[in-house]
Design an enzyme around this catalytic site. Structure first.
Site, mmCIF file in Angstrom:
data_model
loop_
_atom_site.group_PDB
_atom_site.id
_atom_site.type_symbol
_atom_site.label_atom_id
_atom_site.label_comp_id
_atom_site.label_asym_id
_atom_site.label_seq_id
_atom_site.Cartn_x
_atom_site.Cartn_y
_atom_site.Cartn_z
ATOM 1 N N ASP A 19 -51.130 42.695 104.166
ATOM 2 C CA ASP A 19 -52.159 43.577 103.591
ATOM 3 C C ASP A 19 -53.544 43.472 104.253
ATOM 4 O O ASP A 19 -54.560 43.508 103.559
ATOM 5 C CB ASP A 19 -52.288 43.311 102.088
ATOM 6 C CG ASP A 19 -50.974 43.482 101.338
ATOM 7 O OD1 ASP A 19 -49.991 43.949 101.937
ATOM 8 O OD2 ASP A 19 -50.930 43.112 100.154
ATOM 9 N N LYS A 84 -46.400 49.132 99.973
ATOM 10 C CA LYS A 84 -45.837 48.598 98.734
ATOM 11 C C LYS A 84 -46.820 48.748 97.585
ATOM 12 O O LYS A 84 -48.021 48.959 97.797
ATOM 13 C CB LYS A 84 -45.477 47.116 98.914
ATOM 14 C CG LYS A 84 -46.676 46.225 99.229
ATOM 15 C CD LYS A 84 -46.242 44.793 99.483
ATOM 16 C CE LYS A 84 -47.417 43.904 99.864
ATOM 17 N NZ LYS A 84 -48.434 43.751 98.801
ATOM 18 N N CYS A 120 -51.324 38.159 96.647
ATOM 19 C CA CYS A 120 -50.180 38.599 97.451
ATOM 20 C C CYS A 120 -49.599 37.485 98.314
ATOM 21 O O CYS A 120 -48.379 37.374 98.446
ATOM 22 C CB CYS A 120 -50.583 39.796 98.298
ATOM 23 S SG CYS A 120 -51.064 41.240 97.308
#
Length: 207
Positions: A19, A84, A120
């Site tokens: 990310d 996602k 994450c």
């Protein structure tokens, strides 16, 4: 599942880039240093043909992977570039590309960089550990908006079974031997980026 030993050398490396997106640039602690560490890792990954998995979180809202990294994400070793909504990188799509240690397949030595450390990165690490893989979290390659979250998350992940280490240590462990065919290329990269590495460690290794 019994935890696999942390006292092992890297044998089956794979890189997970979590990310690193445009909208986070101004919010994340020392974001440019995370990008520089990831760039170095990707350049090595491409030379060594190490499988690489990339995710973004809600790309339509938070933007694509930062341009500085995109130029290094075109090689045949880049196995997935997945958007996602899950916080963990281990989506059903990505999981389908991974070996299954529970079925006797060789576990990965998963090397993780990205953001945020306590969300994450943490959830990805825990999911990989639960599935029987080893995980290496690069201290000079992960960050969060709130700097205090990093240390707490890294301590938790170390307790959970992850190895917290550095980008340079990982690269030389992957090489293993000065006779490796790519030794000169990787050591040249390490020398070329030594100032960026030092600056990243100065800011990010205090945990």
């Amino acid at each position: 599942m019994a935890a696999i030993s942390r006292a092992c050398r890297i044998r089956n490396p794979a890189v997970f880039i979590c990310d690193l997106q445009e909208k986070f640039e101004k919010a994340i602690f020392e974001f440019p240093k995370i990008v520089s560490t990831t760039t170095k890792l990707l350049r090595a990954t491409n030379t060594l043909l190490i499988p690489t998995f990339v995710t973004t979180q809600n790309r339509a809202r938070l933007g694509p992977t930062v341009p500085a990294l995109q130029q290094h994400l075109n090689g045949p070793n880049v196995r997935a570039d997945i958007d996602k909504t899950l916080f963990s990188m281990i989506t059903p799509e990505l999981e389908s590309l991974l070996p299954l240690p529970t079925k006797g397949e060789t576990p990965l030595d998963a090397i993780i960089v990205g953001i945020e450390t306590h969300i994450c990165v943490t959830q990805t690490t825990l999911d990989l550990l639960e599935r029987g893989h080893r995980v290496y979290v690069l201290v000079d390659g992960v960050s969060s908006i709130n700097v205090e979250e990093r240390a707490i998350a890294l301590a938790r992940l170390r307790d959970a079974g992850a190895i917290v280490t550095t980008s340079e240590s990982i690269l030389f462990e992957i090489l293993g031997d000065a006779s490796h065919q790519h030794f000169k290329a990787i050591t040249g990269l390490v020398k070329e980026t030594k100032e960026e590495t030092k600056e990243a460690l100065d800011k990010l290794s205090k945990i």
